[in-house]
Design a protein around this motif. Sequence first.
Motif, PDB file in Angstrom:
ATOM      1  N   GLU A   1      49.087 -19.399  12.519  1.00 18.23           N
ATOM      2  CA  GLU A   1      49.552 -19.082  11.175  1.00 18.23           C
ATOM      3  C   GLU A   1      48.598 -19.702  10.160  1.00 18.23           C
ATOM      4  O   GLU A   1      47.880 -20.655  10.465  1.00 18.23           O
ATOM      5  CB  GLU A   1      50.965 -19.636  10.908  1.00 18.23           C
ATOM      6  CG  GLU A   1      52.078 -19.024  11.722  1.00 18.23           C
ATOM      7  CD  GLU A   1      53.444 -19.557  11.310  1.00 18.23           C
ATOM      8  OE1 GLU A   1      53.693 -19.684  10.089  1.00 18.23           O
ATOM      9  OE2 GLU A   1      54.262 -19.843  12.198  1.00 18.23           O
ATOM     10  N   ALA A   2      48.631 -19.177   8.943  1.00 15.33           N
ATOM     11  CA  ALA A   2      47.916 -19.775   7.817  1.00 15.33           C
ATOM     12  C   ALA A   2      48.699 -19.459   6.550  1.00 15.33           C
ATOM     13  O   ALA A   2      49.283 -18.377   6.430  1.00 15.33           O
ATOM     14  CB  ALA A   2      46.492 -19.239   7.718  1.00 15.33           C
ATOM     15  N   PHE A   3      48.734 -20.414   5.625  1.00 15.59           N
ATOM     16  CA  PHE A   3      49.431 -20.170   4.353  1.00 15.59           C
ATOM     17  C   PHE A   3      48.899 -21.097   3.275  1.00 15.59           C
ATOM     18  O   PHE A   3      48.435 -22.204   3.541  1.00 15.59           O
ATOM     19  CB  PHE A   3      50.950 -20.329   4.501  1.00 15.59           C
ATOM     20  CG  PHE A   3      51.417 -21.670   5.019  1.00 15.59           C
ATOM     21  CD1 PHE A   3      51.673 -22.735   4.157  1.00 15.59           C
ATOM     22  CD2 PHE A   3      51.640 -21.867   6.376  1.00 15.59           C
ATOM     23  CE1 PHE A   3      52.115 -23.958   4.633  1.00 15.59           C
ATOM     24  CE2 PHE A   3      52.081 -23.086   6.875  1.00 15.59           C
ATOM     25  CZ  PHE A   3      52.322 -24.140   5.996  1.00 15.59           C
TER      26      PHE A   3
ATOM     27  N   SER B   1      43.914 -20.803  -6.035  1.00 17.94           N
ATOM     28  CA  SER B   1      44.309 -21.989  -6.791  1.00 17.94           C
ATOM     29  C   SER B   1      45.371 -22.768  -6.031  1.00 17.94           C
ATOM     30  O   SER B   1      46.185 -23.476  -6.628  1.00 17.94           O
ATOM     31  CB  SER B   1      44.846 -21.571  -8.166  1.00 17.94           C
ATOM     32  OG  SER B   1      45.911 -20.645  -8.012  1.00 17.94           O
ATOM     33  N   MET B   2      45.366 -22.657  -4.713  1.00 17.24           N
ATOM     34  CA  MET B   2      46.382 -23.306  -3.888  1.00 17.24           C
ATOM     35  C   MET B   2      45.742 -24.155  -2.800  1.00 17.24           C
ATOM     36  O   MET B   2      44.599 -23.933  -2.403  1.00 17.24           O
ATOM     37  CB  MET B   2      47.272 -22.248  -3.226  1.00 17.24           C
ATOM     38  CG  MET B   2      48.061 -21.393  -4.199  1.00 17.24           C
ATOM     39  SD  MET B   2      49.130 -20.218  -3.349  1.00 17.24           S
ATOM     40  CE  MET B   2      47.897 -19.063  -2.756  1.00 17.24           C
ATOM     41  N   ASN B   3      46.499 -25.122  -2.300  1.00 12.49           N
ATOM     42  CA  ASN B   3      46.122 -25.815  -1.080  1.00 12.49           C
ATOM     43  C   ASN B   3      46.373 -24.892   0.108  1.00 12.49           C
ATOM     44  O   ASN B   3      47.082 -23.898  -0.016  1.00 12.49           O
ATOM     45  CB  ASN B   3      46.930 -27.107  -0.928  1.00 12.49           C
ATOM     46  CG  ASN B   3      46.679 -28.099  -2.058  1.00 12.49           C
ATOM     47  OD1 ASN B   3      47.580 -28.395  -2.833  1.00 12.49           O
ATOM     48  ND2 ASN B   3      45.469 -28.605  -2.149  1.00 12.49           N
ATOM     49  N   VAL B   4      45.780 -25.217   1.250  1.00 13.83           N
ATOM     50  CA  VAL B   4      45.868 -24.301   2.380  1.00 13.83           C
ATOM     51  C   VAL B   4      46.204 -25.052   3.664  1.00 13.83           C
ATOM     52  O   VAL B   4      45.787 -26.202   3.866  1.00 13.83           O
ATOM     53  CB  VAL B   4      44.550 -23.501   2.528  1.00 13.83           C
ATOM     54  CG1 VAL B   4      43.388 -24.407   2.906  1.00 13.83           C
ATOM     55  CG2 VAL B   4      44.699 -22.352   3.507  1.00 13.83           C
ATOM     56  N   PHE B   5      46.993 -24.408   4.528  1.00  9.44           N
ATOM     57  CA  PHE B   5      47.445 -24.966   5.800  1.00  9.44           C
ATOM     58  C   PHE B   5      47.141 -23.966   6.916  1.00  9.44           C
ATOM     59  O   PHE B   5      47.239 -22.753   6.716  1.00  9.44           O
ATOM     60  CB  PHE B   5      48.955 -25.216   5.777  1.00  9.44           C
ATOM     61  CG  PHE B   5      49.396 -26.363   4.900  1.00  9.44           C
ATOM     62  CD1 PHE B   5      49.836 -27.555   5.467  1.00  9.44           C
ATOM     63  CD2 PHE B   5      49.397 -26.254   3.518  1.00  9.44           C
ATOM     64  CE1 PHE B   5      50.258 -28.610   4.674  1.00  9.44           C
ATOM     65  CE2 PHE B   5      49.816 -27.302   2.713  1.00  9.44           C
ATOM     66  CZ  PHE B   5      50.245 -28.485   3.298  1.00  9.44           C
ATOM     67  N   PHE B   6      46.837 -24.488   8.098  1.00 11.49           N
ATOM     68  CA  PHE B   6      46.615 -23.663   9.289  1.00 11.49           C
ATOM     69  C   PHE B   6      47.424 -24.238  10.447  1.00 11.49           C
ATOM     70  O   PHE B   6      47.410 -25.457  10.665  1.00 11.49           O
ATOM     71  CB  PHE B   6      45.134 -23.632   9.660  1.00 11.49           C
ATOM     72  CG  PHE B   6      44.234 -23.150   8.564  1.00 11.49           C
ATOM     73  CD1 PHE B   6      44.012 -21.791   8.377  1.00 11.49           C
ATOM     74  CD2 PHE B   6      43.635 -24.056   7.695  1.00 11.49           C
ATOM     75  CE1 PHE B   6      43.197 -21.338   7.349  1.00 11.49           C
ATOM     76  CE2 PHE B   6      42.820 -23.611   6.658  1.00 11.49           C
ATOM     77  CZ  PHE B   6      42.602 -22.246   6.491  1.00 11.49           C
ATOM     78  N   LYS B   7      48.103 -23.378  11.176  1.00 11.48           N
ATOM     79  CA  LYS B   7      48.809 -23.804  12.382  1.00 11.48           C
ATOM     80  C   LYS B   7      47.946 -23.395  13.574  1.00 11.48           C
ATOM     81  O   LYS B   7      47.740 -22.212  13.841  1.00 11.48           O
ATOM     82  CB  LYS B   7      50.193 -23.152  12.465  1.00 11.48           C
ATOM     83  CG  LYS B   7      51.037 -23.613  13.657  1.00 11.48           C
ATOM     84  CD  LYS B   7      52.492 -23.163  13.462  1.00 11.48           C
ATOM     85  CE  LYS B   7      53.355 -23.530  14.669  1.00 11.48           C
ATOM     86  NZ  LYS B   7      53.365 -22.452  15.678  1.00 11.48           N
TER      87      LYS B   7
END
Length: 356
Positions: free
Chosen positions: A297-299, A236-242
Motif C-alpha cells: 500500500e501507499a498513501f 503537499s503531503m507526507n507519504v507512507f508505504f506499507k
Amino acid sequence: MSKPTISVTLTTNPKPRPDEKKLVFGKYYSDHMFIMDYDAGQGWHDPRVVPYQNISLDPAAKVFHYGQTIFEGLKAYRTNDNRIVLFRPDQNWDRLNRSNDRLSIPAVDPEVAMEALRTLIKVDHEWVPSEPGTSLYIRPFVIATEPQLGVAPSTKYMFMILLCPVGAYYAEGLNPVPIHVESEYVRAVKGGVGNAKTGGNYAASLKAQEGASELGYSQVLWLDGVHRKYIEEVGSMNVFFKVNGTVITPALNGSILDGITRKSVLQLLRSWDVPVEERQISIDELVEAHRNGTLEEAFGTGTAAVISPVGALHYNNEKLVINNNKTGDLSSRVYDTITGIQSAVLPDPFGWVLEV
C-alpha cells in the motif's frame, strides 16, 4: 502580562451561505476574519475580528518582494450533537512558530492565537457545515508588510485567520490517485525552508505539478535534492508505504514538513501494534519492493485529504501499479479512524479533539 482584548466588529452585510451539499475546497469564505498587527518595539497588538474584506498594502511591502510569509491549515468540525470541535490545534500553533522562526518572523503567542480562533469561530459558528464529510477549513497566516526594499527581515507584520467551509475532499469516496516521481525539479534541501510552511515551497512545486498533470498524474512524489533518489513528500503531503507488513515513512530530516496528520497516523499505527519505521527510503527500494510483490500500500497524509491512497507510481517511464489500484485495508482503516475521531463519531483515546 495580561492578554490583549480581542475587539469584534460585526458585518452589516452578511453573505448568503453556500449549499452544504455543493461545497468545494477553497472557494467560499465566512463573514468575518481575524487580524493582528506587529510593529518593532511594540510587538503584536490590536487583535480584532472584522468583516471579511480586502486588505491594503504598500506596493513595496516585503511580502511581495522577498516572500517573507508563513501559513497553517487546520479544520473545525460540527459533531452530531451540534458541538464544534478542533483537531490538535496546539500542534498547529507550535508549527506556526517554528515556521515563523525559520522565516525570521516574530513568534505569535499560542494562547492569543487560540483565543483569536475561538472568538472568530464563535462569531461565524453558523458557517461550520453539518453535512457528512464537510468541515470548516481554517487558514492562519502571517505576511511581512513593511514598505522597504532591501533584503532584511520586516519590522511590520500582519497575522490573519480566514475561515472556509469545505466539502468532502473525495467526491466519490476514498479513491487511489496515480503520482509521478519527479526527477528534474527539486522541492527542498536540508538547511533550506522545506520544513516550514511558507509560500515559496509551494510556488517552487508548481512547475513540476504542471508537468505531472500533462502526463495524466494527480500528484508529484518528490525526491531529495542532493542524491535525487530518496523519497521526501508527495504533493503537499507526507507519504507512507506499507512494505511486507511494515509501514515506512521518510524520517524528518530538515527538508520534510512535520505534518500533524503524519504525527497522528504514526501514533495511531503504533497503538495498533503495526510495525512502523521512520527512515530514509530510496525510490530504488520501492521499485524493488514492487517487483518482488512486497509493496502492499501507499498513501499520502495531510489536513485537506487526511488520507490520499496512491494507486500507481510513474518512474523512469514505467507505471508501477500498487494493490491493483485499489485502496488498501490499512489506508481505509486509518482514514475511517482519524475522520471518526475528528468528527467525534469515534472515541478519542489520545486527547486530540478540543471543543470550541
